[in-house]
Design a protein around this motif. Sequence first.
Motif, PDB file in Angstrom:
ATOM      1  N   THR A  17      40.240 -93.256  29.332  1.00 38.44           N
ATOM      2  CA  THR A  17      40.684 -91.923  29.736  1.00 38.44           C
ATOM      3  C   THR A  17      39.902 -90.851  28.999  1.00 38.44           C
ATOM      4  O   THR A  17      39.410 -89.886  29.603  1.00 38.44           O
ATOM      5  CB  THR A  17      42.194 -91.759  29.462  1.00 38.44           C
ATOM      6  N   ARG A  18      39.781 -91.013  27.709  1.00 41.99           N
ATOM      7  CA  ARG A  18      39.059 -90.016  26.895  1.00 41.99           C
ATOM      8  C   ARG A  18      37.600 -89.895  27.338  1.00 41.99           C
ATOM      9  O   ARG A  18      37.087 -88.805  27.509  1.00 41.99           O
ATOM     10  CB  ARG A  18      39.134 -90.426  25.419  1.00 41.99           C
ATOM     11  N   THR A  19      36.958 -91.025  27.560  1.00 43.38           N
ATOM     12  CA  THR A  19      35.567 -91.018  28.005  1.00 43.38           C
ATOM     13  C   THR A  19      35.453 -90.405  29.397  1.00 43.38           C
ATOM     14  O   THR A  19      34.550 -89.614  29.672  1.00 43.38           O
ATOM     15  CB  THR A  19      35.000 -92.450  27.988  1.00 43.38           C
ATOM     16  N   GLY A  20      36.392 -90.753  30.272  1.00 40.27           N
ATOM     17  CA  GLY A  20      36.391 -90.183  31.617  1.00 40.27           C
ATOM     18  C   GLY A  20      36.574 -88.674  31.596  1.00 40.27           C
ATOM     19  O   GLY A  20      35.900 -87.943  32.337  1.00 40.27           O
ATOM     20  N   PHE A  21      37.463 -88.191  30.738  1.00 41.56           N
ATOM     21  CA  PHE A  21      37.677 -86.746  30.649  1.00 41.56           C
ATOM     22  C   PHE A  21      36.480 -86.035  30.028  1.00 41.56           C
ATOM     23  O   PHE A  21      36.202 -84.884  30.361  1.00 41.56           O
ATOM     24  CB  PHE A  21      38.966 -86.408  29.900  1.00 41.56           C
ATOM     25  N   MET A  22      35.750 -86.710  29.155  1.00 38.63           N
ATOM     26  CA  MET A  22      34.527 -86.107  28.619  1.00 38.63           C
ATOM     27  C   MET A  22      33.520 -85.908  29.753  1.00 38.63           C
ATOM     28  O   MET A  22      32.862 -84.862  29.845  1.00 38.63           O
ATOM     29  CB  MET A  22      33.947 -86.979  27.504  1.00 38.63           C
ATOM     30  N   GLU A  23      33.417 -86.908  30.628  1.00 35.54           N
ATOM     31  CA  GLU A  23      32.534 -86.784  31.800  1.00 35.54           C
ATOM     32  C   GLU A  23      33.034 -85.676  32.721  1.00 35.54           C
ATOM     33  O   GLU A  23      32.248 -84.887  33.247  1.00 35.54           O
ATOM     34  CB  GLU A  23      32.460 -88.114  32.564  1.00 35.54           C
ATOM     35  N   LEU A  24      34.337 -85.630  32.931  1.00 31.28           N
ATOM     36  CA  LEU A  24      34.918 -84.588  33.779  1.00 31.28           C
ATOM     37  C   LEU A  24      34.627 -83.207  33.211  1.00 31.28           C
ATOM     38  O   LEU A  24      34.260 -82.283  33.957  1.00 31.28           O
ATOM     39  CB  LEU A  24      36.429 -84.798  33.923  1.00 31.28           C
ATOM     40  N   ASN A  25      34.773 -83.047  31.902  1.00 36.57           N
ATOM     41  CA  ASN A  25      34.493 -81.745  31.282  1.00 36.57           C
ATOM     42  C   ASN A  25      33.060 -81.303  31.526  1.00 36.57           C
ATOM     43  O   ASN A  25      32.797 -80.124  31.770  1.00 36.57           O
ATOM     44  CB  ASN A  25      34.782 -81.783  29.782  1.00 36.57           C
ATOM     45  N   ARG A  26      32.128 -82.255  31.475  1.00 37.97           N
ATOM     46  CA  ARG A  26      30.728 -81.913  31.764  1.00 37.97           C
ATOM     47  C   ARG A  26      30.565 -81.431  33.201  1.00 37.97           C
ATOM     48  O   ARG A  26      29.767 -80.550  33.489  1.00 37.97           O
ATOM     49  CB  ARG A  26      29.821 -83.107  31.505  1.00 37.97           C
ATOM     50  N   LEU A  27      31.329 -82.032  34.096  1.00 33.30           N
ATOM     51  CA  LEU A  27      31.258 -81.656  35.512  1.00 33.30           C
ATOM     52  C   LEU A  27      31.864 -80.281  35.766  1.00 33.30           C
ATOM     53  O   LEU A  27      31.274 -79.462  36.475  1.00 33.30           O
ATOM     54  CB  LEU A  27      31.988 -82.700  36.366  1.00 33.30           C
ATOM     55  N   ILE A  28      33.031 -80.002  35.191  1.00 31.87           N
ATOM     56  CA  ILE A  28      33.746 -78.768  35.534  1.00 31.87           C
ATOM     57  C   ILE A  28      33.306 -77.561  34.723  1.00 31.87           C
ATOM     58  O   ILE A  28      33.567 -76.425  35.121  1.00 31.87           O
ATOM     59  CB  ILE A  28      35.280 -78.952  35.448  1.00 31.87           C
ATOM     60  N   GLU A  29      32.639 -77.782  33.605  1.00 29.46           N
ATOM     61  CA  GLU A  29      32.230 -76.669  32.748  1.00 29.46           C
ATOM     62  C   GLU A  29      31.427 -75.602  33.499  1.00 29.46           C
ATOM     63  O   GLU A  29      31.720 -74.414  33.372  1.00 29.46           O
ATOM     64  CB  GLU A  29      31.437 -77.189  31.549  1.00 29.46           C
ATOM     65  N   PRO A  30      30.436 -75.969  34.320  1.00 25.54           N
ATOM     66  CA  PRO A  30      29.672 -74.932  35.031  1.00 25.54           C
ATOM     67  C   PRO A  30      30.515 -74.110  36.015  1.00 25.54           C
ATOM     68  O   PRO A  30      30.147 -72.996  36.378  1.00 25.54           O
ATOM     69  CB  PRO A  30      28.597 -75.718  35.793  1.00 25.54           C
TER      70      PRO A  30
END
Length: 144
Positions: A17-30
């Motif tokens: 979950t933590r790793t997945g959310f790190m990837e998600l954060n990279r996606l949604i940040e822009p």
Amino acid sequence: MFNPKKRSICYKLHFVTRTGFMELNRLIEPYGITQGQFIVLTFLWENNGLSQKELCERVRVEQPTLANTLKRMERDGLVYRNRDKEDKRYCKYYLTDKGEKLGCEMDINLETIQDNILKTLTKSERELFNEFLDRIIDNISEKE
């Protein structure tokens, strides 16, 4: 030496979950949105026009937390609210054009994240994995 494969199921779920959310954060940040906003958006993309109570139940957050998130989302032009036609005491939240467009733009990127996370699983293993996750969610939901 660190070895996540030897940890408990709770640790493994946390790690994924933590790793997945790190990837998600990279996606949604822009896009300038937060994880909390993203999760609300996913429910509205699936079913536009939910009340705050319905969103609280689905997102699994307390009402004050969701109220603040929705306020920011309204300010940012992602959602708007309308009074419920049957019961004027309640509001339903709907996506704006900007919120809907965001869903279309992000959909392809979300598939990429999922493919990266599950890349070593076959199609049938992915289906089975999703079935297992659904059953685990049902187990957890029964206890509440």
